[in-house]
Design a protein around this motif. Sequence first.
Motif, PDB file in Angstrom:
ATOM      1  N   MET A  73       0.832  -1.208   0.000  1.00  0.00           N
ATOM      2  CA  MET A  73       0.000   0.000   0.000  1.00  0.00           C
ATOM      3  C   MET A  73       0.867   1.259   0.000  1.00  0.00           C
ATOM      4  SD  MET A  73      -3.206  -1.180   0.526  1.00  0.00           S
ATOM      5  CE  MET A  73      -3.903  -2.773   0.913  1.00  0.00           C
ATOM      6  N   CYS A  75       2.404   2.774   2.338  1.00  0.00           N
ATOM      7  CA  CYS A  75       1.848   3.581   3.428  1.00  0.00           C
ATOM      8  C   CYS A  75       2.626   4.867   3.661  1.00  0.00           C
ATOM      9  CB  CYS A  75       1.881   2.789   4.732  1.00  0.00           C
ATOM     10  SG  CYS A  75       0.956   1.265   4.667  1.00  0.00           S
ATOM     11  N   GLN A 185      -9.602   3.199   2.617  1.00  0.00           N
ATOM     12  CA  GLN A 185      -8.361   2.508   2.974  1.00  0.00           C
ATOM     13  C   GLN A 185      -8.712   1.218   3.708  1.00  0.00           C
ATOM     14  OE1 GLN A 185      -6.864   5.642   5.499  1.00  0.00           O
ATOM     15  NE2 GLN A 185      -5.351   6.239   3.972  1.00  0.00           N
ATOM     16  N   PRO A 188      -7.935   1.335   8.334  1.00  0.00           N
ATOM     17  CA  PRO A 188      -7.495   2.707   8.607  1.00  0.00           C
ATOM     18  C   PRO A 188      -7.180   2.919  10.084  1.00  0.00           C
ATOM     19  CG  PRO A 188      -9.866   2.639   8.249  1.00  0.00           C
ATOM     20  CD  PRO A 188      -9.347   1.273   7.918  1.00  0.00           C
ATOM     21  N   ASN A 193      -1.942   4.728   7.389  1.00  0.00           N
ATOM     22  CA  ASN A 193      -2.297   5.636   6.302  1.00  0.00           C
ATOM     23  C   ASN A 193      -1.844   5.112   4.934  1.00  0.00           C
ATOM     24  OD1 ASN A 193      -3.516   7.797   5.198  1.00  0.00           O
ATOM     25  ND2 ASN A 193      -2.236   9.341   6.192  1.00  0.00           N
ATOM     26  N   ARG A 197      -5.977   2.867  -2.493  1.00  0.00           N
ATOM     27  CA  ARG A 197      -7.380   2.940  -2.068  1.00  0.00           C
ATOM     28  C   ARG A 197      -8.183   1.877  -2.796  1.00  0.00           C
ATOM     29  NH1 ARG A 197      -7.750   8.026   0.714  1.00  0.00           N
ATOM     30  NH2 ARG A 197      -5.570   8.153   1.335  1.00  0.00           N
TER      31      ARG A 197
END
Lengths: 232, 316
Positions: A73, A75, A185, A188, A193, A197
């Motif tokens: 992801m 992050c 997300q 979350p 973070n 998405r």
Amino acid sequence: MKLGLVIDTDTCVGCHACVVACKQWNTSGTLGPLTDYQPYGEEPSGVAFNRVRTYEVDTYPNNKTINMPMSCMHCETAECVTVCPTGASFKREEDGIVLVDQDKCMGCNLCAWACPYGARELDEAVGTMKKCTLCVDRIYDELLPEADRQPACVITCPTSARAFGDLDDPDSEVSRLVRERNGYQSLPELGYNPVNRYLPPRNKPHAETTPGAPLPSLSERFKSWIDKAIVR
Amino acid sequence: MHPALSVIFFTVVSGAGFGLVILSVGLGLLGGVPGLGVSGTLTSIVTGVVLATAGLLASTLHLANPKNAWRAFFRFRTSWLSREAVFSVLFYPCVALYLLGLWSTGGAHGAGMTLVGVLVLLLALATVFATGMIYASLRTIPQWNSPLVPTNYLLLSLASGAVLLTGVTVAFGESPAVAGRLALVLLITAGLAKAVYFFWIGKPQGPTINTAVGATRARIKLLESGQSSDSFLNREFSYEAAAARINQLRIVVYVCGFILPFLLLVALLRTDATPLSLTLALSAPALLGIGLLAERWLFFAEARHVVNLFYGRQQC
């Protein structure tokens, strides 16, 4: 820049083409090889940067199948990077891509422990940690035609369920998708973070049927099917 | 989490070693380990260092690429694993200096010796604390992400160190009055703290499959994991022990780790017969070791990583 993926769970059909394309590109890419264990044995397995899992949401008659492809992801609070004792894991300042320097990794697994999304997998044959590179060796390759400078999974997706772009830029396609389709997300509440998405299923009505209206006869339906087939 | 034997051995053995050093040096700073002369204190510190070293060497066995282990010293600013490595390596010159001072001065603590002693104490404590924080800093594992984890690591390290110190004291033919009582207090404290931990992890309180997949208003179940056999993720994170096994091992933890050593030490404090007291003083740490190995195995086996949510677990 905050490069990432936006994945539409409404259009994803779970065909695993992205998984295969990812493996094909990356096994000879920056972090390759993606070793396979017993590829022709009883229980073949191996390193993958991208995995698709399928879920059933709710119960009959309101149930729906959701395919959820998952890769790194990238992050914003990338704890896999902060826990790394050797400095092998790093997040690039310029575009936010999280990478592992294969020459520094000591294979302690701590970054895999710190990742909630299962994005990091130890290559047991090489002894180092492997993960999605967002095809860093594709998206900046100026020898490729511009349309091809996208991650392998995005290019290959037959239903265009995957979009790649800069989520920092409010005018980008990915930002527009997230805005218009309520992109969310995963996990979350953990506070990582994640940049990637997911777009939820569209809120469209069930197939419309008029209650009580009789179905046309079989021959009528066969004729209309023939009509359509001939026109095409 | 998959309970890796090298990590279990490492945390138990090095914890006990550092605990023994902490207590020997700590009591040394307060005027000497009661009843234990210079040679006894030297032996006890050296034993502690040997145990800590054995543990630290075992910890490198779980590395998949140990040739890069030396790089682990360079992320002190962010990584608890790096901090543990730095503290444990700084510990060695300090403890060597302290041992040298103890040997040459015969136990007299001048300003220099006190300074080195305090350094040894702080570095050993910091190493054990850092070991606990490696686990406690992971938000992905709700059962570990708690101040109870470093507390347990510190208390169990001190308790096992105190039981070992009692053993060393008795082996040198001295009265275990102070070391034994210290061990009793630490055993009770550590046992209570561990009970608080077991109680606290009893109820699942972590993230759910709903926030993981993103549909928060309905029940979700895994239809297909998309793989025909277990991957690294399953082997590393999906280990699940049977509930009956967990309950049996909790009994082992309490009986072998806390109750029996406690009773043996009480018996030790009430007896004068040398062969009996030596048997008592040496069987207590052996039993505690078994208890702590079971405790550490449970620490891993009961930890539920959130990646399991994506493989169909409802809550972590």
